[in-house]
Design a protein around this motif. Sequence first.
Motif, PDB file in Angstrom:
ATOM      1  N   ALA A 393     -81.056  26.015  66.763  1.00 26.58           N
ATOM      2  CA  ALA A 393     -79.527  26.251  66.401  1.00 26.58           C
ATOM      3  C   ALA A 393     -79.460  25.784  64.918  1.00 26.58           C
ATOM      4  CB  ALA A 393     -78.776  25.235  67.431  1.00 26.58           C
ATOM      5  N   ILE A 394     -80.194  24.832  64.587  1.00 23.85           N
ATOM      6  CA  ILE A 394     -80.154  24.468  62.952  1.00 23.85           C
ATOM      7  C   ILE A 394     -80.776  25.635  62.350  1.00 23.85           C
ATOM      8  CG2 ILE A 394     -81.011  23.106  61.377  1.00 23.85           C
ATOM      9  CD1 ILE A 394     -81.082  20.827  63.449  1.00 23.85           C
ATOM     10  N   GLN A 395     -81.828  26.204  62.601  1.00 28.24           N
ATOM     11  CA  GLN A 395     -82.069  27.336  62.086  1.00 28.24           C
ATOM     12  C   GLN A 395     -81.408  28.594  62.102  1.00 28.24           C
ATOM     13  OE1 GLN A 395     -85.048  27.560  60.069  1.00 28.24           O
ATOM     14  NE2 GLN A 395     -85.529  25.182  60.471  1.00 28.24           N
ATOM     15  N   LYS A 396     -80.746  28.880  63.089  1.00 23.63           N
ATOM     16  CA  LYS A 396     -80.002  30.133  63.299  1.00 23.63           C
ATOM     17  C   LYS A 396     -78.385  29.810  62.886  1.00 23.63           C
ATOM     18  CE  LYS A 396     -82.550  31.623  67.505  1.00 23.63           C
ATOM     19  NZ  LYS A 396     -82.439  31.790  68.934  1.00 23.63           N
ATOM     20  N   ASP A 397     -77.928  28.644  62.527  1.00 14.55           N
ATOM     21  CA  ASP A 397     -76.711  28.309  61.989  1.00 14.55           C
ATOM     22  C   ASP A 397     -75.650  28.526  63.064  1.00 14.55           C
ATOM     23  OD1 ASP A 397     -75.317  27.374  59.815  1.00 14.55           O
ATOM     24  OD2 ASP A 397     -74.579  29.387  59.308  1.00 14.55           O
ATOM     25  N   GLU A 398     -76.163  28.036  64.319  1.00 20.93           N
ATOM     26  CA  GLU A 398     -75.168  27.942  65.432  1.00 20.93           C
ATOM     27  C   GLU A 398     -74.391  26.575  65.471  1.00 20.93           C
ATOM     28  OE1 GLU A 398     -77.596  28.264  69.006  1.00 20.93           O
ATOM     29  OE2 GLU A 398     -78.088  30.207  68.766  1.00 20.93           O
ATOM     30  N   LEU A 399     -74.490  25.864  64.630  1.00 18.09           N
ATOM     31  CA  LEU A 399     -73.889  24.397  64.641  1.00 18.09           C
ATOM     32  C   LEU A 399     -72.664  24.627  63.603  1.00 18.09           C
ATOM     33  CD1 LEU A 399     -76.802  22.028  64.266  1.00 18.09           C
ATOM     34  CD2 LEU A 399     -75.537  22.633  66.113  1.00 18.09           C
ATOM     35  N   SER A 400     -71.601  23.950  63.630  1.00 18.65           N
ATOM     36  CA  SER A 400     -70.398  23.790  63.067  1.00 18.65           C
ATOM     37  C   SER A 400     -70.009  22.426  62.482  1.00 18.65           C
ATOM     38  CB  SER A 400     -69.326  24.546  63.743  1.00 18.65           C
ATOM     39  OG  SER A 400     -69.601  25.919  64.170  1.00 18.65           O
ATOM     40  N   ILE A 401     -69.413  22.188  61.415  1.00 15.37           N
ATOM     41  CA  ILE A 401     -68.820  21.048  61.137  1.00 15.37           C
ATOM     42  C   ILE A 401     -67.246  21.169  61.371  1.00 15.37           C
ATOM     43  CG2 ILE A 401     -68.410  19.285  59.097  1.00 15.37           C
ATOM     44  CD1 ILE A 401     -71.492  19.696  60.058  1.00 15.37           C
ATOM     45  N   PHE A 402     -66.718  20.106  61.821  1.00 19.99           N
ATOM     46  CA  PHE A 402     -65.421  19.921  62.039  1.00 19.99           C
ATOM     47  C   PHE A 402     -64.945  18.769  61.524  1.00 19.99           C
ATOM     48  CE2 PHE A 402     -63.908  22.230  65.875  1.00 19.99           C
ATOM     49  CZ  PHE A 402     -64.484  23.568  65.759  1.00 19.99           C
ATOM     50  N   PHE A 403     -63.514  18.809  60.772  1.00 14.53           N
ATOM     51  CA  PHE A 403     -63.253  17.607  60.074  1.00 14.53           C
ATOM     52  C   PHE A 403     -61.975  16.914  60.799  1.00 14.53           C
ATOM     53  CE2 PHE A 403     -65.328  20.524  57.318  1.00 14.53           C
ATOM     54  CZ  PHE A 403     -66.149  19.946  56.612  1.00 14.53           C
ATOM     55  N   GLN A 404     -62.004  15.642  60.850  1.00 15.43           N
ATOM     56  CA  GLN A 404     -61.012  14.972  61.455  1.00 15.43           C
ATOM     57  C   GLN A 404     -60.128  14.025  60.340  1.00 15.43           C
ATOM     58  OE1 GLN A 404     -61.532  11.987  64.486  1.00 15.43           O
ATOM     59  NE2 GLN A 404     -59.440  12.539  65.488  1.00 15.43           N
ATOM     60  N   PRO A 405     -58.920  14.375  59.862  1.00 16.66           N
ATOM     61  CA  PRO A 405     -58.399  13.316  58.876  1.00 16.66           C
ATOM     62  C   PRO A 405     -58.381  12.054  59.158  1.00 16.66           C
ATOM     63  CG  PRO A 405     -56.498  14.467  60.079  1.00 16.66           C
ATOM     64  CD  PRO A 405     -58.033  15.099  60.630  1.00 16.66           C
ATOM     65  N   ILE A 406     -58.176  11.195  58.032  1.00 14.16           N
ATOM     66  CA  ILE A 406     -58.063   9.737  58.113  1.00 14.16           C
ATOM     67  C   ILE A 406     -56.870   9.527  57.046  1.00 14.16           C
ATOM     68  CG2 ILE A 406     -59.009   7.547  57.368  1.00 14.16           C
ATOM     69  CD1 ILE A 406     -61.632   8.504  57.918  1.00 14.16           C
ATOM     70  N   VAL A 407     -55.680   9.058  57.671  1.00 13.96           N
ATOM     71  CA  VAL A 407     -54.472   9.070  56.982  1.00 13.96           C
ATOM     72  C   VAL A 407     -54.250   7.737  56.502  1.00 13.96           C
ATOM     73  CG1 VAL A 407     -52.090   9.604  57.419  1.00 13.96           C
ATOM     74  CG2 VAL A 407     -53.785  10.893  58.605  1.00 13.96           C
ATOM     75  N   ASP A 408     -53.572   7.525  55.486  1.00 17.86           N
ATOM     76  CA  ASP A 408     -52.749   6.573  54.645  1.00 17.86           C
ATOM     77  C   ASP A 408     -51.725   6.215  55.599  1.00 17.86           C
ATOM     78  OD1 ASP A 408     -51.235   4.686  53.192  1.00 17.86           O
ATOM     79  OD2 ASP A 408     -52.509   5.547  51.526  1.00 17.86           O
ATOM     80  N   LEU A 409     -51.637   5.097  55.994  1.00 20.02           N
ATOM     81  CA  LEU A 409     -50.685   4.571  57.162  1.00 20.02           C
ATOM     82  C   LEU A 409     -49.445   4.056  56.397  1.00 20.02           C
ATOM     83  CD1 LEU A 409     -52.516   2.286  59.543  1.00 20.02           C
ATOM     84  CD2 LEU A 409     -51.760   4.728  59.938  1.00 20.02           C
ATOM     85  N   LYS A 410     -49.205   4.127  55.091  1.00 14.81           N
ATOM     86  CA  LYS A 410     -48.198   3.746  54.248  1.00 14.81           C
ATOM     87  C   LYS A 410     -47.567   5.077  53.748  1.00 14.81           C
ATOM     88  CE  LYS A 410     -46.525   1.162  50.199  1.00 14.81           C
ATOM     89  NZ  LYS A 410     -47.175   0.301  49.093  1.00 14.81           N
ATOM     90  N   THR A 411     -48.239   6.041  53.489  1.00 15.07           N
ATOM     91  CA  THR A 411     -47.673   7.295  52.824  1.00 15.07           C
ATOM     92  C   THR A 411     -47.712   8.501  54.003  1.00 15.07           C
ATOM     93  OG1 THR A 411     -49.931   8.024  51.873  1.00 15.07           O
ATOM     94  CG2 THR A 411     -48.266   6.581  50.736  1.00 15.07           C
ATOM     95  N   GLY A 412     -48.633   8.140  54.947  1.00 14.53           N
ATOM     96  CA  GLY A 412     -48.716   9.379  55.721  1.00 14.53           C
ATOM     97  C   GLY A 412     -49.303  10.454  55.307  1.00 14.53           C
ATOM     98  N   ARG A 413     -50.202  10.463  54.187  1.00 17.22           N
ATOM     99  CA  ARG A 413     -50.937  11.516  53.587  1.00 17.22           C
ATOM    100  C   ARG A 413     -52.348  11.425  53.771  1.00 17.22           C
ATOM    101  NH1 ARG A 413     -47.801  14.090  49.520  1.00 17.22           N
ATOM    102  NH2 ARG A 413     -49.698  14.993  48.929  1.00 17.22           N
ATOM    103  N   ILE A 414     -52.988  12.420  53.967  1.00 17.46           N
ATOM    104  CA  ILE A 414     -54.329  12.477  54.342  1.00 17.46           C
ATOM    105  C   ILE A 414     -55.382  11.718  53.023  1.00 17.46           C
ATOM    106  CG2 ILE A 414     -56.484  14.033  54.536  1.00 17.46           C
ATOM    107  CD1 ILE A 414     -54.591  16.039  55.878  1.00 17.46           C
ATOM    108  N   ARG A 415     -56.192  11.032  53.394  1.00 21.02           N
ATOM    109  CA  ARG A 415     -56.930  10.399  52.300  1.00 21.02           C
ATOM    110  C   ARG A 415     -58.550  10.732  52.345  1.00 21.02           C
ATOM    111  NH1 ARG A 415     -55.332   5.019  50.894  1.00 21.02           N
ATOM    112  NH2 ARG A 415     -57.520   4.666  50.218  1.00 21.02           N
ATOM    113  N   THR A 416     -58.819  10.892  53.646  1.00 21.01           N
ATOM    114  CA  THR A 416     -60.274  11.331  53.749  1.00 21.01           C
ATOM    115  C   THR A 416     -60.403  12.237  54.978  1.00 21.01           C
ATOM    116  OG1 THR A 416     -60.741   9.202  53.066  1.00 21.01           O
ATOM    117  CG2 THR A 416     -62.483  10.432  54.197  1.00 21.01           C
TER     118      THR A 416
END
Length: 647
Positions: A393-416
């Motif tokens: 799968a690594i060779q055939k590019d069958e894997l994908s990267i997903f991203f989960q936001p980490i949010v600033d609890l004071k401003t509500g904006r995405i930091r990471t």
Amino acid sequence: MTRGIAGGERDQLVRNKLIGSLYAQPTSLAMGALGGIAAAAIAAYETNNFAIDVLALALVSLAVIRVIASAWFAHHLEDHEQSSATAAIVYETGALSYAFLVGMIGAAVLWFDFSAHLQTLTVSYALVYGVGIAARNAGRPGMAIGQQLLTGLPIFIAALMVGDISMYGLAGIIVFLIFGMGSVTMNVFKVLREQILAAAASERLADQMRVQARTDVVTGLLNRAGLNHELVELQMQLPADQKLALFWLDLDRFKEINDTLGHAVGDGVLAEVARRIIDTAPEGAVIARFGGDEFIAACAVSNRRDSEQLASALIGDISRPFRIDGHRVSSGASMGVALLPDDGPDIEAIMQGADLALYHAKVHGRNQLQFFDQAMTRDLVRKKEIESELRAAIQKDELSIFFQPIVDLKTGRIRTFEALVRWFHPEKGELRPDEFIPVAEETGVIITLGNWITAQAAKAAAQWPKDLTVAVNLSPLQIRAPGAALGILNAIRDAGLEPWRLELEVTESLFIEDSENTERFMEELSSHGVRFALDDFGTGYSSLGYINQFPFKKIKVDRSFVSGPNIGRKSDAIIRAVAEMGSTLEMDIVAEGLETVEQVEAVRKAGCTLGQGYYFSRAVPDFLAAMLISQEREDGAVTPNGSRLAG
């Protein structure tokens, strides 16, 4: 080479070997006896003399008895002192008596002055017999010389009594013959003795080398080569109504003992473990050090219950603290057990079963015991299949990267965004990370997979606004791999990502397993600006020493303190304490697993600065992550109450 054998032992060894040689060829003794019988019979027939008749009858009878005795001892002589002594007495008595009778017949023929032809026959046979016996019985020089004297002296005396000049010459020849053949006998004996001792020393040396080749130097137990041989022997001797139980042990924390206290203490622990296994295992058990900190014990048991009791006893004994060179050492052991024929038809099968059971025991923690079950084999096949397909799968590019936001609890904006791998199998559909990540770690594929995740995450993050960072989880195997730090630096350089925008998340287990190497790794990357976060804080040792020693910029409080059956006043107090510590040390504190607005409000009030969980957003593909960023930047929204970003 013969110095290793004591003097008395050497003499007994030579004596036993040479006595055995006396009976080694009963045929030659029979041929000599036939010659003596023929000569005696002719002498008795030709002379018709009562004395010679008596001597001839005695010689024939003795010859027959000696041949029978020789044949019997050749088949029944055993290599121990009592049997050898009996054989020696029988042989010597017969040999000396026979030699005396041969000499007496020759002397009688001379004394009674029978025909020259008869004198030549009997005297020649006597002297030739004496010469021949000097070589054949040289292994017993006293007996060989005694036989020469008993054959020669009667003829010598008779020749002197006859008084003829030719008889005087014969007597002189006999004297020279006895002395000459005596010297030959002694020389042959010395050569035989040295050869026997040299052969014995070589045999002992070969035995010692064979034992050493099958013995572990540190513990004195069998090594792997010796184990295989002894297990086969144990199986062959196994009674039909019993089972063969094989116990495979792996010491816990042995590497830590070696690294902190030194190899001398480590060797002492191994030797003490070996002694305890020997003391606990039943008599006749096969015990070996299989390699490193692994031991194998095998023995016959009546039923599974017996093996369970013995396994528990072994783990209990090994778990008791050791006292090695003044150090109090605690280890313990994990154990896998398999039974023959229940778990396999042969030694190889139950060794594989015990090895699998040991693996499952170690998965469940330290000091664990696991019996083999057929389901383990199915799990192994499944893992092998996943490993093979994951590499492809690594060779055939069958894997994908997903991203989960980490949010600033004071401003509500995405930091990471935390980068998480997803596998969409073309036939099996989506595979959960907990299905293939553990397999990747066990097989070493995690190194390739982890490097790929880091490279893909860095490429995606390079397209985001520069105030956003990306977090990537690291496996201990990745860090221990040669050139790990250089590989990460190359990945972010190729992606065009500034080093400070990469956060590497590690867990506390990393420092327990290899603290020194981890410190070098973190120092090298930190010097280039890469940041580190301590993940799953609160689930391991939670040592504040790690926070003080290593360059962490962020601590992620485990989701078990936020959601689950154990949340309450205690968990709230722990979160507050960690948040206060983070504020003092200027670290961000991330609360994981946030799913409700109540949880968000609770951790924000407790002092956590960042939040992550389904309340804000699930992990999304890179294009959706880009849309979240774009939407947030276009709206310019600030949501101090921590509203949802994506469903």
